[in-house]
Write an enzyme that holds these catalytic residues in place. Structure first.
Site, PDB file in Angstrom:
ATOM      1  N   CYS A 193       0.830  -1.205   0.000  1.00 20.63           N
ATOM      2  CA  CYS A 193       0.000   0.000   0.000  1.00 20.63           C
ATOM      3  C   CYS A 193       0.866   1.257   0.000  1.00 20.63           C
ATOM      4  O   CYS A 193       0.575   2.224  -0.697  1.00 20.63           O
ATOM      5  CB  CYS A 193      -0.931  -0.013   1.208  1.00 20.63           C
ATOM      6  SG  CYS A 193      -2.084   1.376   1.270  1.00 20.63           S
ATOM      7  N   CYS A 234      -6.577  -4.148   6.971  1.00 19.83           N
ATOM      8  CA  CYS A 234      -7.783  -3.318   6.982  1.00 19.83           C
ATOM      9  C   CYS A 234      -8.902  -3.895   6.130  1.00 19.83           C
ATOM     10  O   CYS A 234     -10.083  -3.724   6.441  1.00 19.83           O
ATOM     11  CB  CYS A 234      -7.444  -1.898   6.532  1.00 19.83           C
ATOM     12  SG  CYS A 234      -6.962  -1.748   4.786  1.00 19.83           S
TER      13      CYS A 234
END
Length: 382
Positions: A117, A216
């Protein structure tokens, strides 16, 4: 490894910078944005919408990607007194992080989605868009330091507080990205409670918000269930080092190198000691288990290197970090043909899995990172 010159203190900017603060909705990114504004920079806050269906992302102690995180980030920006926007990067996140995560597990590797990410979203998609809009830099709440040397070159270093250092997940940044990165928390030598106290003094409601953990985009924290829903069940054998079948599994992707629990083995080992996952073979859908000693790794080959500056030339001695919350180990490393990093450990290390990142350090300086492709074991045949 050559002697590392003493890093120079970061020089104050000659002019206020126009910066984009990535605000996750957590306390660290909020304090980082506040410090950047207090330093006189022209700060704009942005929250990244990373899911087409934010309700599916894990809520509560997250500080990352949910609707409540977006609202927390907006409230923090209002208190700081900076403009705030939400940018939709859900499709890019799905392609570059979530799909990569699934594909890596399907191939028998163990990925790090947070590192991916940072590489693909926060310091590629976000930074590219920020620069196109005329911003000078991106601010995040990571605990790491960018050091500006006397010749103007930049280096990425560990945070002043090693207990909070996050340079491992930033080891994918290249020199261009470092030139446009700001980490206002990197020089902080305080406890997390003191960061929370600072947030409270600033009137930021996220002061008491729990830290984010785990992944997440896996709502309930069940990685194996998440993968099974996307890859389907595929029953196969669990075998020992000799190939003897000890049990079955419902998908080799549900296992990681070094795993001990949840192996579904009915027959105990002859010596009565625990067994661990030694190898995952997606080709024949088998999981090989064995004793802890068989996990000892003496060397590895890593691919897709990324350097925080110039690539090293010739063999060198470094320290290496192999997981986000792991310690350092001494290694010798050499870049071969510009694309393959060969690493030998001074002492054997345990539980190294293909797909993980290895990050090399020269003192506190981050040299670069690469993705582990293969390992060399003390015990042959695995």
């Amino acid at each position: 490894m050559t002697e590392t010159p003493q890093p120079q203190s970061p020089q104050p900017p000659q002019r206020p910078l126009r910066v984009l603060a990535a605000m996750s909705g957590g306390v660290d990114s909020a304090v980082a944005a506040a410090r950047a504004a207090e330093a006189g920079h022209d700060v704009t806050g942005v929250h990244l919408a990373l899911s087409a269906n934010p309700q599916s992302f894990r809520t509560g102690a997250r500080g990352c990607c949910t609707i409540e995180d977006s609202r927390d980030a907006r409230r923090a920006a209002d208190v700081i007194g900076i403009p705030f926007y939400v940018w939709d990067l859900a499709e890019r996140f799905r392609e570059d992080v979530v799909e990569d995560f699934v594909a890596e597990y399907e191939a028998g590797r163990t990925p790090n989605p947070c590192l991916r990410c940072n590489e693909k979203i926060k310091f590629a998609a976000l930074l590219d868009k920020a620069l196109a809009l005329g911003f000078d830099a991106v601010v995040t709440g990571h605990y790491a330091k960018v050091i500006v040397r006397e010749d103007g070159t930049r280096e990425l270093h560990r945070a002043s507080d090693m207990a909070k250092d996050q340079s491992y997940v930033l080891g994918v940044l290249d020199d261009k990205q470092l030139a446009h990165a700001m980490f206002p928390l990197g020089d902080t030598v305080t406890t997390k409670e003191e960061i929370r106290a600072e947030a409270e003094r600033r009137g930021l409601a996220v002061a008491k918000k729990p830290d984010s953990h785990d992944i997440c985009f896996i709502a309930d924290g069940d990685t194996q269930g998440f993968l099974a829903a996307r890859l389907g069940k595929a029953e196969g054998d669990i075998v020992d080092e000799s190939g003897t079948v000890l049990g079955t599994h419902e998908g080799a992707y549900g296992y990681t190198i070094g795993q001990r629990k949840g192996l579904r083995i009915g027959t105990p080992a002859p010596d009565g000691k625990p067994r661990y996952v030694l190898d995952i073979s997606p080709v024949n859908n088998t999981v090989t288990v064995g004793p802890a000693a068989a996990l000892d790794v003496t060397g590895l080959t890593a691919i897709k290197p990324r350097w925080c500056g110039a690539a090293p030339s010739g063999p060198g001695t470094y320290t290496a970090q192999l997981r986000a919350h792991g310690g350092e180990t001494e290694v010798t490393a050499e870049l071969v043909d510009g694309s393959e990093l060969r690493v030998a450990f001074t002492e054997p290390v345990r539980g190294v899995a293909p797909g993980q990142a290895i990050v090399l350090y020269d003192g506190t300086r981050v040299v670069g990172s690469a993705t582990i492709a293969t390992t060399e074991r003390v015990t042959a045949g695995v």
